[in-house]
Design a protein around this motif. Structure first.
Motif, short mmCIF file in Angstrom:
data_model
loop_
_atom_site.label_atom_id
_atom_site.label_comp_id
_atom_site.label_asym_id
_atom_site.label_seq_id
_atom_site.Cartn_x
_atom_site.Cartn_y
_atom_site.Cartn_z
N UNK A 84 4.45 -11.35 -4.64
CA UNK A 84 4.07 -11.00 -6.01
C UNK A 84 2.55 -11.00 -6.18
N UNK A 85 1.90 -11.99 -5.60
CA UNK A 85 0.44 -12.07 -5.69
C UNK A 85 -0.23 -10.84 -5.07
N UNK A 86 0.44 -10.25 -4.09
CA UNK A 86 -0.11 -9.06 -3.43
C UNK A 86 0.27 -7.76 -4.14
N UNK A 87 1.02 -7.86 -5.25
CA UNK A 87 1.29 -6.68 -6.05
C UNK A 87 2.73 -6.36 -6.35
N UNK A 88 3.68 -7.10 -5.76
CA UNK A 88 5.09 -6.79 -6.02
C UNK A 88 5.43 -7.01 -7.50
N UNK A 89 6.28 -6.13 -8.05
CA UNK A 89 6.65 -6.19 -9.46
C UNK A 89 7.52 -7.40 -9.76
N UNK A 128 0.83 -1.21 0.00
CA UNK A 128 0.00 0.00 0.00
C UNK A 128 0.87 1.26 0.00
N UNK A 129 2.00 1.20 0.68
CA UNK A 129 2.94 2.33 0.69
C UNK A 129 3.46 2.60 -0.72
N UNK A 130 3.85 1.54 -1.42
CA UNK A 130 4.32 1.69 -2.80
C UNK A 130 3.21 2.21 -3.70
N UNK A 131 2.03 1.64 -3.56
CA UNK A 131 0.89 2.06 -4.40
C UNK A 131 0.55 3.53 -4.17
#
Length: 368
Positions: free
Chosen positions: A53-58, A27-30
């Motif tokens: 990764x499943x949670x959004x990591x590149x 969320x911090x990155x987003x």
């Protein structure tokens, strides 16, 4: 089974706390529109890398070629080796990986580039390199602008090497004397990194990636400056006593070592069945991450490890000694979780006191 029924010592990971940590950093990155590339040298587990990764990591970062190979074998296909890779044999291994995944790695000297250019001759893809910028940690990385310009010129003259970007690590933030001092170090580091990105652009080498980060600075919302494209924290997923001290709470510490009381030889001394080979003998002696003792006994107020032998933990605390009995199991929050994970073959993911899953630590011992 109840995790307290496990034989000891065992490495325990609380699922709920871990998932909250993963979501917090994503969320911090987003929030700032940057990519999150977790540094998986902390946990060394492909299973956890996939969850990130499943949670959004590149993608992920690793420290060694061996870690990259194991992660790739387990389905991770976007990997950055955040380290200088030196030696023809290691570059050959990276070339092989580049045939099937997106892989990049760190450089800070023309000597490296010469070998990379040679090894990647005839490869289907160019070597993807990021130049490390030294920002105050006094470790590896470019310090002088003239050396940066020489290195970029060397890369530009190559036909087999592609300049992908720059990266830095504000590891000296661990020793900041206060949160405000941590913020100052972080901002100075980011500004310096962005300054080198500007130099690269002026030389006709625009950085696709500007990668920064360490856990202490990113656990606090200091903002992320325009121009940064990626953050690269590692310890945040599990945390430890030093990182808990940096944020003023152990509630985010997802990893503990379960250990059994094996002796109560005096009115104050307690011995448990894990030592330096299971929790290390590491401490941090400065700043916001400074630790007391060699580990913290979870759920016992102000009880710390006094000393360790190879297979023994030594605790001096009369109240604790009077509370526990031979055979009692307690949990230790390690001072530094990254080397602790490297000491175990597996970890146990737990929820509500129950073991959910055994996690193999496949990257354990991958030091080359």
């Amino acid at each position: 089974m109840k995790y307290t029924e496990l034989d000891t010592p065992s490495l325990i990971i609380n699922k709920e706390i871990m998932m909250n940590n993963i979501k917090f950093m994503q969320e911090h990155a987003n929030k700032y529109g940057v990519s999150l590339r977790p540094h998986t040298k902390t946990h060394k587990m492909p299973r956890l890398a996939k969850i990130q990764e499943e949670c959004g990591a590149k993608g992920i970062a690793v420290a060694k070629v061996g870690e990259a190979e194991v992660m790739a074998q387990n389905g991770i296909n976007d990997i950055f080796i955040a380290n200088e890779i030196v030696g023809e044999s290691k570059i050959q291994r990276i070339r092989k990986l580049s045939e099937t995944i997106n892989i990049s790695f760190g450089v800070d000297s023309p000597e490296q580039i010469e070998v990379i250019e040679k090894v990647f001759e005839g490869a289907s893809k160019k070597a993807q390199v990021l130049v490390e910028i030294e920002v105050g940690e006094e470790r590896s990385g470019i310090i002088e602008e003239k050396d940066f310009e020489i290195l970029l010129t060397c890369i530009k003259d190559c036909k087999n090497v592609h300049f992908k970007g720059i990266f830095s690590h504000d590891g000296h933030s661990y020793a900041a004397e206060s949160i405000e001092a941590c913020k100052d170090l972080y901002e100075i580091s980011v500004k310096r990194t962005l300054g080198f990105a500007k130099i690269a652009e002026e030389l006709g080498c625009k950085a696709e990636v500007v990668s920064i980060g360490s856990t202490p600075s990113l656990m606090h919302d200091f903002g992320i400056m325009e121009g940064v494209t990626e953050i690269r924290p590692g310890t945040y997923i599990l945390m430890d006593a030093s990182q808990g001290n940096a944020i003023g709470s152990y509630e985010r510490c997802a990893a503990t070592v379960l250990t059994t009381v094996i002796s109560r030889p005096t009115s104050e001394r307690v011995i448990t069945d894990v030592g330096a080979k299971g929790i290390t003998a590491q401490t941090r002696n400065r700043g916001i991450c400074a630790t007391r003792g060699l580990g913290y006994i979870k759920d016992y107020n102000e009880v710390y490890i006094h000393d360790v032998y190879d297979e023994h933990t030594i605790i001096y605390n009369k109240e604790f000694r009077d509370t526990v009995r031979i055979g009692y199991k307690v949990e230790i929050i390690p001072n530094h979780i990254c080397p602790v994970c490297n000491l175990y073959d597996k970890a146990y993911l737990v929820s509500n006191g129950e073991v959910l899953e055994e996690l193999n630590i496949e990257c354990r011992g991958q030091l080359k």
